[in-house]
Design a protein around this motif. Sequence first.
Motif, short mmCIF file in Angstrom:
data_model
loop_
_atom_site.label_atom_id
_atom_site.label_comp_id
_atom_site.label_asym_id
_atom_site.label_seq_id
_atom_site.Cartn_x
_atom_site.Cartn_y
_atom_site.Cartn_z
N ASN A 298 0.82 -1.21 0.00
CA ASN A 298 0.00 0.00 0.00
C ASN A 298 0.85 1.27 0.00
N LEU A 299 2.07 1.16 0.52
CA LEU A 299 2.92 2.34 0.65
C LEU A 299 3.81 2.55 -0.57
N THR A 300 3.89 1.57 -1.44
CA THR A 300 4.77 1.66 -2.60
C THR A 300 3.97 1.45 -3.88
N ILE A 301 2.93 2.20 -4.03
CA ILE A 301 2.06 2.06 -5.20
C ILE A 301 2.83 2.50 -6.44
N GLY A 302 2.97 1.59 -7.40
CA GLY A 302 3.69 1.91 -8.62
C GLY A 302 2.75 2.34 -9.73
N GLU A 303 2.90 3.56 -10.21
CA GLU A 303 2.10 4.02 -11.35
C GLU A 303 2.90 3.73 -12.61
N THR A 304 2.36 2.94 -13.48
CA THR A 304 3.10 2.54 -14.68
C THR A 304 2.15 2.44 -15.86
N TYR A 305 2.72 2.43 -17.04
CA TYR A 305 1.93 2.25 -18.26
C TYR A 305 2.87 1.75 -19.35
N PHE A 306 2.30 1.34 -20.46
CA PHE A 306 3.10 0.73 -21.52
C PHE A 306 4.02 1.76 -22.18
N PHE A 307 5.27 1.32 -22.38
CA PHE A 307 6.31 2.12 -23.03
C PHE A 307 6.48 3.47 -22.34
N ARG A 308 6.40 3.43 -21.00
CA ARG A 308 6.67 4.64 -20.23
C ARG A 308 8.14 5.02 -20.39
N ASP A 309 8.41 6.30 -20.50
CA ASP A 309 9.75 6.84 -20.73
C ASP A 309 10.26 6.41 -22.10
N ALA A 310 9.78 7.12 -23.11
CA ALA A 310 10.11 6.78 -24.50
C ALA A 310 11.61 6.80 -24.75
N GLY A 311 12.35 7.68 -24.06
CA GLY A 311 13.80 7.74 -24.26
C GLY A 311 14.49 6.44 -23.91
#
Length: 505
Positions: free
Chosen positions: A72-85
């Motif tokens: 609960n304290l380390t919720i990871g927000e992520t999505y596909f191909f995050r950080d294009a660089g």
Amino acid sequence: MSSKLSNEVISSLSALISSLMGLHFPEDRYADLERGIVAAAGDFGFSDTLEFIHWLNTATLSRHHVEALAANLTIGETYFFRDAGSFKALEESILPAIVSARKDTSRLRIWSAGCSTGEEPYSIAILIKRMSHLFKDWNVTIIGTDINAKALKKAFDGVYTEWSFRGAPPWLKDGYFTKKDAFYEIAPEIRQMVTFSFLNLAEDVYPSLLNNTSAIDMILCRNVLMYFSPDVAGRVIHGFHNSLLEGGYLFLSPTEGLRMTSYPFKALSLENTTVYKKGSLDGPKEALAPAYAPLWQVLAQDGETRDLPLGFVGSEVREEARREPSNAPGVEAASAPVPALPSTDAAERLLRDGLYVEAARVLESIVSVKGAEGPATGLLARAYANQGRLDLAIAWCEKALAADNLNPIKHYLLATILQEQGRPEDAVKSLRKALYLDHDFVLAHFVLGNLLVRLGDPDGAIRQYRNALRLTSKMAPDDLIPESDGVTAGRLNEIINSTTRTRAF
């Protein structure tokens, strides 16, 4: 739920969380801590947050409690191909460099550490699929690990909403997903490229053949170290360094890279992304030059190496190992004392410190004198496996088995290396041989369960997990599991329970 918590309460809570699990919430992240603790209170069945905090201060928390809280304290927000660089650097620079360097083995191993709901490792799998002209006939392993069992369940299911595609390239959904109502399910060919498992970066052992985290080419761990105290983050980076092959790459988020100044990685700037490289791709060839005698001279009589600073473990030993021995003036070479043969304890210490090349040297010298019958042969196979030299590792396993075919540990070791080599069916055969020789071999049951999941036999996997739980129930929670690199019976119970919850058997 309670109203906003006071700074005094949150400050005390921050200290408690740090002591419980090594997570770091300075004052500028108190709002994140409050949001997380409010969510955790509900999951733990508390309607009042202050009451939940009081319970945390007074209760004896199990490992499961601690990890549920951490989730609960380390919720990871992520999505596909995050950080294009980062993905552009992977496609145009890093993956082609790995292909060139590893063309003799045709093997690629990638670890997404703190993978959350799986978008990152699936993005890597899709990228490799699109670069299939480079990876034809390659053995590609992609593993995703996380502490959050709920997130891992979503990753394992591979079903996502529009939110996971924000900023993603337009071809992604049409090419690699099937739309079902408001959801998108990932293509089976991509799902099969990724293996998900439960792992606590702050507590679990890595590199390890048990969790498949040895001999890695590339680790991605972005927006994870920010949650850890400096000491815990240091241990994690040290573990990553040992898990990576020479020339391997580590991806961190930009702010987390500030911690890297004290560690033996070279920073590379690619596509406005900083990537950290371990050693050089030519490093192992230089390090394998024979240097047995100088290495023995830096081993203490009790088989222990010198204490070295965290992050530079092995640098002194490696330097000593490259020096030629010199004789004192006026002393003939023939009169120089011959160093005593080192013990396998010395080699085991080197393996624990991540000094795989040096350990192999010591073990080669022992085997050359004592033959393949002793424990050095199996340890030599481990040393080669941790360097990614799997053909040599298997060859030494087979020599060990030729000398003692009734040893279940050697069959188990062969199975773990076969698994790394991408031969799960052969690994299953070796594990069944180990269990035929020792029905109570806990780790063999657990690893066989993992392999059966991968091979599409969930019923068989459940049987093996239950066998492992039956055996650990007879042990004290703090008892070490044999051949486990330090995993306790209680910890293995928790890993198995988390694994079964994640996969919803």
